[in-house]
Motif scaffolding. Sequence first.
Motif, mmCIF file in Angstrom:
data_model
loop_
_atom_site.group_PDB
_atom_site.id
_atom_site.type_symbol
_atom_site.label_atom_id
_atom_site.label_comp_id
_atom_site.label_asym_id
_atom_site.label_seq_id
_atom_site.Cartn_x
_atom_site.Cartn_y
_atom_site.Cartn_z
ATOM 1 N N LEU A 89 -7.844 3.988 0.205
ATOM 2 C CA LEU A 89 -6.599 2.874 0.357
ATOM 3 C C LEU A 89 -6.467 2.777 1.695
ATOM 4 C CD1 LEU A 89 -4.321 3.862 -2.607
ATOM 5 C CD2 LEU A 89 -5.941 2.030 -2.455
ATOM 6 N N LYS A 90 -6.616 3.602 2.868
ATOM 7 C CA LYS A 90 -6.221 3.373 4.269
ATOM 8 C C LYS A 90 -7.438 2.542 5.177
ATOM 9 C CE LYS A 90 -4.701 6.582 6.610
ATOM 10 N NZ LYS A 90 -4.385 7.950 7.141
ATOM 11 N N VAL B 150 0.628 4.391 -2.816
ATOM 12 C CA VAL B 150 0.606 5.655 -2.345
ATOM 13 C C VAL B 150 1.766 6.443 -2.924
ATOM 14 C CG1 VAL B 150 0.259 7.342 -0.592
ATOM 15 C CG2 VAL B 150 -0.988 5.094 -0.439
ATOM 16 N N PHE C 74 -6.445 8.473 -1.302
ATOM 17 C CA PHE C 74 -5.529 7.975 -0.221
ATOM 18 C C PHE C 74 -6.361 7.664 0.949
ATOM 19 C CE2 PHE C 74 -3.391 9.344 3.640
ATOM 20 C CZ PHE C 74 -2.022 9.002 3.599
ATOM 21 N N LEU D 236 0.749 -1.174 0.045
ATOM 22 C CA LEU D 236 -0.037 -0.066 -0.025
ATOM 23 C C LEU D 236 0.908 1.432 0.050
ATOM 24 C CD1 LEU D 236 -2.600 1.456 0.265
ATOM 25 C CD2 LEU D 236 -2.569 1.222 2.789
ATOM 26 N N GLU D 237 1.923 1.140 0.739
ATOM 27 C CA GLU D 237 2.711 2.216 0.817
ATOM 28 C C GLU D 237 3.613 2.651 -0.542
ATOM 29 O OE1 GLU D 237 3.827 2.360 5.445
ATOM 30 O OE2 GLU D 237 5.062 1.100 4.077
ATOM 31 N N TRP E 229 -6.873 12.450 -5.426
ATOM 32 C CA TRP E 229 -5.639 12.098 -4.605
ATOM 33 C C TRP E 229 -6.094 12.038 -3.179
ATOM 34 C CZ3 TRP E 229 -2.996 14.552 -0.837
ATOM 35 C CH2 TRP E 229 -1.988 13.958 -0.391
ATOM 36 N N TRP E 230 -6.864 12.942 -2.693
ATOM 37 C CA TRP E 230 -7.192 13.018 -1.424
ATOM 38 C C TRP E 230 -8.112 11.842 -0.949
ATOM 39 C CZ3 TRP E 230 -5.227 15.052 3.039
ATOM 40 C CH2 TRP E 230 -6.116 14.897 4.249
ATOM 41 N N ILE F 144 1.566 6.974 -6.773
ATOM 42 C CA ILE F 144 0.402 7.992 -7.052
ATOM 43 C C ILE F 144 0.982 9.213 -6.671
ATOM 44 C CG2 ILE F 144 -1.798 8.571 -6.330
ATOM 45 C CD1 ILE F 144 -2.474 5.556 -6.439
ATOM 46 N N SER F 145 1.384 9.539 -5.609
ATOM 47 C CA SER F 145 1.892 10.915 -5.228
ATOM 48 C C SER F 145 2.728 11.450 -6.150
ATOM 49 C CB SER F 145 2.369 11.071 -3.645
ATOM 50 O OG SER F 145 1.302 10.427 -2.876
ATOM 51 N N ALA G 245 -4.332 -4.255 -1.575
ATOM 52 C CA ALA G 245 -4.307 -3.051 -2.363
ATOM 53 C C ALA G 245 -3.952 -3.328 -3.822
ATOM 54 C CB ALA G 245 -3.374 -2.052 -1.871
ATOM 55 N N PHE H 234 -6.129 2.492 -9.921
ATOM 56 C CA PHE H 234 -5.757 4.013 -9.507
ATOM 57 C C PHE H 234 -4.827 4.523 -10.322
ATOM 58 C CE2 PHE H 234 -8.044 3.085 -5.818
ATOM 59 C CZ PHE H 234 -8.378 4.116 -5.179
#
Length: 217
Positions: free
Chosen positions: A64-65, A8, A61, A4-5, A57-58, A11-12, A73, A80
Motif C-alpha cells: 500500500l506504500k 492501514v 503494508f 491510506l493511513e 500484514w507486513w 487493518i492494524s 487505496a 484487504f
Amino acid sequence: MSQLEYLVALISIIVGLGLTDLVQSVRELIRPGYTVKWDGLPLAWSVFVFLMTILLWWQGFAALKEPDVGGGAGPFFLSFLLFFLILYLCCAFALPDPDWERASVGSGPAGATNPRATNPTGPAARGVDLEAFYFSTGHRRWFFGLLIGFWVALMVADQLTFETGGPAQRLRSVLPVVGLCAITAIPILTDRRWAHWVVVAVLGGLIGAQAVRDILL
C-alpha cells in the motif's frame, strides 16, 4: 490523515484483535488450575495462523506504500479488509475458548460422538482436551473452511487486479490457489493424524519460504 493511513490503521486494529484473541487462548490453556490434554496439531496451526497474519500484514503494508497505489487505496479497501477479517476469525477458531464443551461436539461426517472426547466430569471438567477439540467436526469445518475462503478471496482479488496477459496467464495464476484449497480441504475430509501433519508442514513450509524471501529481499 490520508485515506491510506486510515486503511492501514483499521487493518492494524483487526490484526491486533486477532493476535490478542490467539494469545488470550494460549493464556487460558497455561493458567494454573486448568487441566489441559495437550496436542501438537492445534498448536502447530496456531503458529501457522500467527505467522501468516504477520506476514500478510507486513506485505500489505509495504504494497500500500507503493507510489502507484498512492491516493488510490480505495479500490483495495474491501479486499484487504476481507483478508484480515478472515484471518481474525482463523485466530479466534485456532484454539478453544475456556467454556468449550467437549461432550457436545461431534466428530466424523455425520457428527457422531467424538471417540477422542472424554466425559467432562470431575476435575477434568475445568480443562480441555485439545485433541478432541481439534478433531471435532465443528472446529475442522470452520477453521479449515475459513482458510479455504481466505485462499479464494486472495484469488479473486488477484484476478480483479490482473492487468496484463491473456486467459492462459490468468489460468496459471489460479492453479496454485486451487492447489492450496485442495490441500487445505484434506483435514476436513479425514481424521488421520499423519495427513494433518503433512498439510500443516506443507503450508507452513510455504509461509516460511515466503517470510525468508521477504527478509532477504
